[in-house]
Scaffold this motif. Structure first.
Motif, PDB file in Angstrom:
ATOM      1  N   LYS A  31       0.819  -1.221   0.000  1.00 20.27           N
ATOM      2  CA  LYS A  31       0.000   0.000   0.000  1.00 20.27           C
ATOM      3  C   LYS A  31       0.853   1.271   0.000  1.00 20.27           C
ATOM      4  N   ILE A  32       1.897   1.247  -0.818  1.00 15.99           N
ATOM      5  CA  ILE A  32       2.743   2.423  -0.986  1.00 15.99           C
ATOM      6  C   ILE A  32       2.265   3.170  -2.222  1.00 15.99           C
ATOM      7  N   PRO A  33       1.873   4.429  -2.081  1.00 19.68           N
ATOM      8  CA  PRO A  33       1.338   5.163  -3.233  1.00 19.68           C
ATOM      9  C   PRO A  33       2.426   5.480  -4.257  1.00 19.68           C
ATOM     10  N   ILE A  34       2.220   5.025  -5.478  1.00 16.33           N
ATOM     11  CA  ILE A  34       3.076   5.398  -6.601  1.00 16.33           C
ATOM     12  C   ILE A  34       2.177   5.952  -7.698  1.00 16.33           C
ATOM     13  N   MET A  35       2.765   6.617  -8.652  1.00 15.31           N
ATOM     14  CA  MET A  35       1.981   7.248  -9.713  1.00 15.31           C
ATOM     15  C   MET A  35       1.232   6.195 -10.521  1.00 15.31           C
ATOM     16  N   GLU A  36      -0.002   6.497 -10.898  1.00 13.68           N
ATOM     17  CA  GLU A  36      -0.809   5.559 -11.675  1.00 13.68           C
ATOM     18  C   GLU A  36      -0.223   5.384 -13.076  1.00 13.68           C
ATOM     19  N   LEU A  42       2.259   9.898 -19.029  1.00 18.38           N
ATOM     20  CA  LEU A  42       2.188  11.326 -19.378  1.00 18.38           C
ATOM     21  C   LEU A  42       3.430  12.050 -18.880  1.00 18.38           C
ATOM     22  N   LEU A  43       3.829  11.767 -17.655  1.00 19.81           N
ATOM     23  CA  LEU A  43       5.034  12.389 -17.098  1.00 19.81           C
ATOM     24  C   LEU A  43       6.248  12.090 -17.966  1.00 19.81           C
ATOM     25  N   LYS A  44       6.424  10.846 -18.339  1.00 21.63           N
ATOM     26  CA  LYS A  44       7.580  10.464 -19.153  1.00 21.63           C
ATOM     27  C   LYS A  44       7.548  11.156 -20.518  1.00 21.63           C
ATOM     28  N   GLN A  45       6.360  11.264 -21.107  1.00 20.99           N
ATOM     29  CA  GLN A  45       6.259  11.911 -22.413  1.00 20.99           C
ATOM     30  C   GLN A  45       6.580  13.402 -22.327  1.00 20.99           C
ATOM     31  N   GLY A 204      -4.699   9.394 -15.098  1.00 19.17           N
ATOM     32  CA  GLY A 204      -4.273   8.838 -13.826  1.00 19.17           C
ATOM     33  C   GLY A 204      -5.117   9.417 -12.711  1.00 19.17           C
ATOM     34  N   ASP A 205      -4.459   9.990 -11.713  1.00 18.31           N
ATOM     35  CA  ASP A 205      -5.181  10.620 -10.606  1.00 18.31           C
ATOM     36  C   ASP A 205      -5.236  12.129 -10.760  1.00 18.31           C
ATOM     37  N   GLY A 206      -5.037  12.590 -12.006  1.00 21.84           N
ATOM     38  CA  GLY A 206      -5.053  14.025 -12.291  1.00 21.84           C
ATOM     39  C   GLY A 206      -3.653  14.592 -12.211  1.00 21.84           C
ATOM     40  N   VAL A 207      -3.202  15.180 -13.313  1.00 25.12           N
ATOM     41  CA  VAL A 207      -1.850  15.741 -13.396  1.00 25.12           C
ATOM     42  C   VAL A 207      -1.961  17.203 -13.803  1.00 25.12           C
ATOM     43  N   ALA A 208      -1.356  18.096 -13.015  1.00 25.70           N
ATOM     44  CA  ALA A 208      -1.344  19.521 -13.342  1.00 25.70           C
ATOM     45  C   ALA A 208      -0.020  19.878 -13.988  1.00 25.70           C
ATOM     46  N   LEU A 209      -0.091  20.589 -15.112  1.00 26.74           N
ATOM     47  CA  LEU A 209       1.084  21.062 -15.828  1.00 26.74           C
ATOM     48  C   LEU A 209       1.121  22.578 -15.701  1.00 26.74           C
ATOM     49  N   THR A 210       2.207  23.104 -15.146  1.00 30.06           N
ATOM     50  CA  THR A 210       2.290  24.527 -14.847  1.00 30.06           C
ATOM     51  C   THR A 210       3.545  25.140 -15.459  1.00 30.06           C
ATOM     52  N   VAL A 211       3.366  26.293 -16.097  1.00 28.96           N
ATOM     53  CA  VAL A 211       4.504  27.064 -16.642  1.00 28.96           C
ATOM     54  C   VAL A 211       4.308  28.524 -16.252  1.00 28.96           C
TER      55      VAL A 211
END
Length: 213
Positions: A31-36, A42-45, A204-211
């Motif tokens: 039960k260790i939270p890791i990215m979905e 998406l992160l890798k791309q 996934g669990d929602g990813v925010a991209l900020t610039v």
């Protein structure tokens, strides 16, 4: 996203190394939270597009996301912070097993207390936030000054299993709902920030991209 589409997209993900599969199995069992799965893709791309030289991560856990980020970039270095000693030790072991110790630097400590150590290793092209949800804004405000002007800030779990919209009046508020309220407050803050532009991607669990603007 409905379950059928989610399952289809997951089926399109390429093969993973044995080490990655073992980490995913360990995380599930303990039960260790890791990215979905779709979130990490998406992160890798985004990293492939950005081609960062230096990445900062808050929330190493067992080193899973740092290792996956290293997969997507050939010559980047990753500085990642973890405050749980057991997970810190696991991260070191996993990173060593994947032969990435020279590229991934794990700092033990509370991210709100190790700023000077992190600063010495910066500045950074990408900042990835994936730690205590109630402290997202504090992490952002503390470390955004170490991110290059054209840098990218990525925040995971910004939809938090749907609890960001689960605010029924009079309902008994459990722990998950309270965390969801904190994440929603962070979302409102960053979406209305005068200096940044943010897009929330429902993957996934929602990813925010900020610039920066």
């Amino acid at each position: 996203m409905n379950d059928a589409i989610n399952e289809y997209l997951i089926s399109t993900i390429g093969s993973k190394s044995d080490q990655v599969l073992q980490m995913e199995k360990y995380a599930t069992e303990n039960k260790i939270p890791i990215m979905e799965p779709l979130g990490i893709e998406l992160l890798k791309q985004m990293l492939r597009v950005k081609q960062p030289k230096n990445i900062l991560e808050i929330g190493a856990a067992i080193g899973y996301s740092a290792i996956r980020m290293a997969e997507a970039t050939t010559d980047s270095t990753i500085v990642t912070v973890e405050r749980d000693e057991s997970r810190y030790q696991q991260a070191l072991a996993n990173i060593k097993e994947t032969n990435l110790s020279e590229r991934i630097d794990v700092i033990f400590g509370d991210a709100l207390e190790v700023y000077e150590t992190v600063k010495e290793k910066g500045p950074y092209d990408v900042f990835f936030i994936d730690a205590a949800k109630g402290q997202y804004q504090q992490f952002f405000e503390l470390y955004e000054q170490l991110i290059h002007q054209d840098g990218l800030i990525i925040t995971d779990n910004v939809l938090f299993k749907g609890y960001v919209v689960d605010d029924q009046e009079g309902a008994q508020k459990g722990r998950m709902q309270k965390i969801g309220q904190k994440v929603r407050a962070f979302n409102n803050w960053i979406l209305n920030h005068p200096d940044f532009v943010t897009t929330i991607v429902p993957v996934g669990d929602g990813v925010a991209l900020t610039v920066r603007k």
